[in-house]
Design an enzyme around this catalytic site. Structure first.
Site, short mmCIF file in Angstrom:
data_model
loop_
_atom_site.label_atom_id
_atom_site.label_comp_id
_atom_site.label_asym_id
_atom_site.label_seq_id
_atom_site.Cartn_x
_atom_site.Cartn_y
_atom_site.Cartn_z
N LYS A 100 -7.43 10.46 7.14
CA LYS A 100 -8.43 11.15 8.01
C LYS A 100 -9.80 11.25 7.38
O LYS A 100 -10.81 11.30 8.08
CB LYS A 100 -7.96 12.54 8.46
CG LYS A 100 -7.35 13.43 7.39
CD LYS A 100 -5.90 13.11 7.25
CE LYS A 100 -5.35 13.55 5.94
NZ LYS A 100 -4.31 14.52 6.06
N GLU A 124 -3.38 6.80 14.36
CA GLU A 124 -2.63 7.91 14.97
C GLU A 124 -2.20 8.96 13.95
O GLU A 124 -2.24 10.16 14.21
CB GLU A 124 -1.40 7.35 15.71
CG GLU A 124 -0.57 8.38 16.43
CD GLU A 124 -1.33 9.09 17.54
OE1 GLU A 124 -1.65 8.46 18.54
OE2 GLU A 124 -1.63 10.30 17.38
N GLU A 185 -2.57 17.47 0.31
CA GLU A 185 -3.45 16.39 -0.14
C GLU A 185 -3.39 16.31 -1.66
O GLU A 185 -3.04 17.28 -2.33
CB GLU A 185 -4.89 16.68 0.30
CG GLU A 185 -5.08 16.69 1.81
CD GLU A 185 -4.69 15.39 2.46
OE1 GLU A 185 -5.21 14.33 2.09
OE2 GLU A 185 -3.81 15.41 3.35
N LYS A 200 -10.01 16.55 10.89
CA LYS A 200 -9.14 16.22 12.03
C LYS A 200 -9.76 16.66 13.36
O LYS A 200 -9.71 15.92 14.34
CB LYS A 200 -7.77 16.87 11.83
CG LYS A 200 -6.96 16.19 10.72
CD LYS A 200 -5.76 17.03 10.34
CE LYS A 200 -4.86 16.34 9.33
NZ LYS A 200 -3.88 17.26 8.75
P1 NDP Z 1 -0.24 9.93 -2.31
O1 NDP Z 1 -1.19 10.40 -3.31
O2 NDP Z 1 1.18 10.39 -2.38
O3 NDP Z 1 -0.20 8.34 -2.28
C1 NDP Z 1 -1.32 7.53 -2.46
C2 NDP Z 1 -0.85 6.29 -3.21
O4 NDP Z 1 -1.92 5.36 -3.24
C3 NDP Z 1 -0.46 6.60 -4.66
O5 NDP Z 1 0.71 5.92 -5.01
C4 NDP Z 1 -1.67 6.08 -5.43
O6 NDP Z 1 -1.36 5.63 -6.72
C5 NDP Z 1 -2.07 4.91 -4.57
N1 NDP Z 1 -3.46 4.52 -4.81
C6 NDP Z 1 -4.53 5.33 -4.93
N2 NDP Z 1 -5.64 4.60 -5.16
C7 NDP Z 1 -5.24 3.32 -5.21
C8 NDP Z 1 -5.92 2.08 -5.43
N3 NDP Z 1 -7.21 2.05 -5.68
N4 NDP Z 1 -5.21 0.94 -5.41
C9 NDP Z 1 -3.88 0.98 -5.20
N5 NDP Z 1 -3.18 2.11 -4.97
C10 NDP Z 1 -3.85 3.27 -4.98
O7 NDP Z 1 -0.85 10.31 -0.90
P2 NDP Z 1 -0.10 10.47 0.49
O8 NDP Z 1 0.85 9.37 0.68
O9 NDP Z 1 0.36 11.87 0.66
O10 NDP Z 1 -1.33 10.32 1.51
C11 NDP Z 1 -1.89 9.07 1.78
C12 NDP Z 1 -2.89 9.24 2.92
O11 NDP Z 1 -2.21 9.70 4.08
C13 NDP Z 1 -3.98 10.27 2.64
O12 NDP Z 1 -5.16 9.86 3.29
C14 NDP Z 1 -3.45 11.53 3.32
O13 NDP Z 1 -4.47 12.40 3.70
C15 NDP Z 1 -2.78 10.92 4.52
N6 NDP Z 1 -1.74 11.73 5.13
C16 NDP Z 1 -0.76 12.28 4.35
C17 NDP Z 1 0.25 13.01 4.93
C18 NDP Z 1 1.33 13.64 4.13
O14 NDP Z 1 2.15 14.37 4.71
N7 NDP Z 1 1.41 13.40 2.83
C19 NDP Z 1 0.30 13.21 6.38
C20 NDP Z 1 -0.76 12.55 7.12
C21 NDP Z 1 -1.74 11.86 6.49
P3 NDP Z 1 -1.42 6.68 -7.96
O15 NDP Z 1 -0.46 7.76 -7.65
O16 NDP Z 1 -1.02 5.84 -9.12
O17 NDP Z 1 -2.84 7.15 -8.02
N1 HSE Z 2 -2.29 17.62 3.93
C1 HSE Z 2 -2.17 17.36 5.32
C2 HSE Z 2 -1.54 18.56 5.98
C3 HSE Z 2 -1.33 16.14 5.54
O1 HSE Z 2 -0.94 19.37 5.28
O2 HSE Z 2 -1.65 18.69 7.20
C4 HSE Z 2 -1.24 15.74 7.00
O3 HSE Z 2 -2.46 15.28 7.47
#
Ligand code: NDP
Ligand code: HSE
Length: 403
Positions: A100, A124, A185, A200
């Site tokens: 987002k 989405e 986050e 959002k």
């Molecule tokens: P995480 O931090 O768990 O995952 C992000 C991943 O991306 C990590 O494994 C990280 O590696 C990797 N990464 C970061 N920078 C790079 C790069 N330059 N090259 C390659 N890999 C990279 O985050 P989430 O999965 O929780 O969230 C991801 C996105 O989704 C965010 O934008 C979040 O706001 C969104 N989101 C999350 C939700 C949730 O419930 N978690 C729900 C809805 C949206 P490393 O750990 O080694 O840095």
């Molecule tokens: N950190 C976010 C939340 C993830 O708690 O709603 C979903 O966008």
């Protein structure tokens, strides 16, 4: 067979891989052809993991592979996500993202590139986790002018507030658990201070109102000042504290804000607990439509991302039109919004005379847990009037708006 690449193997990225592996047959059927994960990009190695053999560390491997038609961006943050997404789109690859921060900042530009390339930029999962709300706003709710959007748009803060109220947990314990559950986050300040909900509501408002809402212009307060004592008072008032995000179109003026509110037990958002989110969309003729579901978490969010992948696979050479103008929507300040306020004060009953003289009719409230303080509730007043008068009261410990 459509090849895809997943950027980021964290909470959501690993969920995307798991969902595609687990539901492969039905996903392929619904996509009208096979979907194969050709690469996963991450900074780390994952020895022994299912993705070990397809893991890459260099984005150019993905960019330069013409077989990859869809890129899933689930790394988070603006850079390098923005550069990777933009390059992917310019190379003719559709992009699906849950990010987002990226969408709120660069949405109109990225949609416009996708349009010019006859491909898709889908997001989405960027609002409301598993809840379908972007697609309905773009397709099902287009017949009627949208007048208001209001809801709980952050799972982490709703989880924290629920655990504090229902289980008596301390704020820190609730946050730590939300992080362990994969809701928060990477920097949870974005959740706690309301920035995530702010982005959002900016995305939803831009899509609903047809002009770009700059999230930096949205009045935003988080829940960091809400204490266990506030929640005790809220309960005594028959309310729950909820972080609400809203935007309104009224007489041609637009307002948007994010802040904690006291929500009464008869309000439909009162019962939205834990990681659940709910979003009301109100239209001139349709009235209220409500969307409800898991607002965060690995698999619910991954399912929304994968559904976008299915849609992108069904429209490989066809842009699904999304209207998001880059023309800025001017927001009006919230100072003239009228509502009641709850105020918590430390000190003895002597200060009540002053409160009466400043605020006029108020109702007082006390709880056993606050022997040295009390609360009061104002009548409906404007934000401006309230804020000016509140300065005259000594010992103010906090204030929360009533929904
Ligand atoms: P995480 O931090 O768990 O995952 C992000 C991943 O991306 C990590 O494994 C990280 O590696 C990797 N990464 C970061 N920078 C790079 C790069 N330059 N090259 C390659 N890999 C990279 O985050 P989430 O999965 O929780 O969230 C991801 C996105 O989704 C965010 O934008 C979040 O706001 C969104 N989101 C999350 C939700 C949730 O419930 N978690 C729900 C809805 C949206 P490393 O750990 O080694 O840095
Ligand atoms: N950190 C976010 C939340 C993830 O708690 O709603 C979903 O966008």
């Amino acid at each position: 067979m459509t090849d895809i690449a997943v950027l980021g193997y964290g909470t959501v990225g690993s969920g995307v891989v798991e969902v595609i592996d687990k539901n492969n047959a039905s996903i392929d059927m619904k996509a009208g052809g096979g979907i194969r994960i050709k690469y996963v990009l991450d900074l780390r190695d994952f020895p022994g993991d299912r993705v070990e053999s397809i893991l890459v560390h260099d984005f150019d491997t993905i960019l330069n592979d013409p077989d990859v038609r869809i890129v899933v961006e689930v790394m988070g943050g603006v850079e390098p996500a923005y550069s990777f997404v933009k390059k992917s789109l310019l190379a003719g690859k559709s992009v699906c993202t849950s990010n987002k921060e990226l969408v709120a900042k660069h949405g109109p530009e990225l949609i416009s590139i996708a349009r010019s390339k006859n491909i898709n930029f889908l997001f989405e999962a960027s609002v409301g986790g598993a809840i379908p709300v972007i697609r309905p706003i773009n397709s099902s709710l287009t017949a009627d002018p949208i007048l208001q959007i209001k809801g709980i748009l952050n799972g982490t803060t709703n989880y924290i507030l629920t655990q504090m109220a229902d289980e008596g947990w301390e704020f820190d314990k609730a946050l730590e658990t939300a992080q362990k559950l994969g809701y928060a986050e990477r920097n949870p300040e974005a959740d706690i201070e309301g920035y995530d909900a702010c982005r959002k509501i900016a995305i939803l408002s831009s899509l609903a109102f047809g002009k770009n809402v700059d999230y930096e212009n949205i009045y935003t307060e988080g829940i960091s000042k809400i204490t266990a004592l506030d929640i005790v008072y809220a309960k005594k008032l028959g309310c729950a504290v909820k972080l609400l995000a809203s935007s309104v179109c009224e007489d041609g003026r637009y307002y948007a804000m994010v802040a904690p509110f006291l929500v009464g037990s008869s309000h439909p958002l009162y019962g939205v607990c834990g990681v659940y989110n709910a979003i009301f969309v109100n239209g001139e003729s349709i009235g209220d439509v409500m969307f409800y579901g898991s607002g965060a978490g690995k698999l619910p969010t991954a399912c929304a991302v994968v559904a976008d992948v299915v849609d992108a696979a069904k429209h490989l050479d066809k842009h699904i039109y999304t209207f998001w103008s880059d023309e800025e929507l001017k927001l009006t300040g919230i100072e003239n919004a009228t509502r009641r306020f709850f105020v918590r004060v430390s000190g003895q009953s002597g200060s009540r005379d002053k409160i009466d003289s400043v605020f006029g009719e108020v109702s007082y409230i006390t709880v056993d847990e606050d022997p040295d303080g009390f609360g009061f509730v104002t009548g409906p007043v404007t934000e401006k009037w309230f804020n000016e008068r509140l300065k005259e009261i000594e010992g103010v410990k906090g204030r929360i708006r009533f929904e």
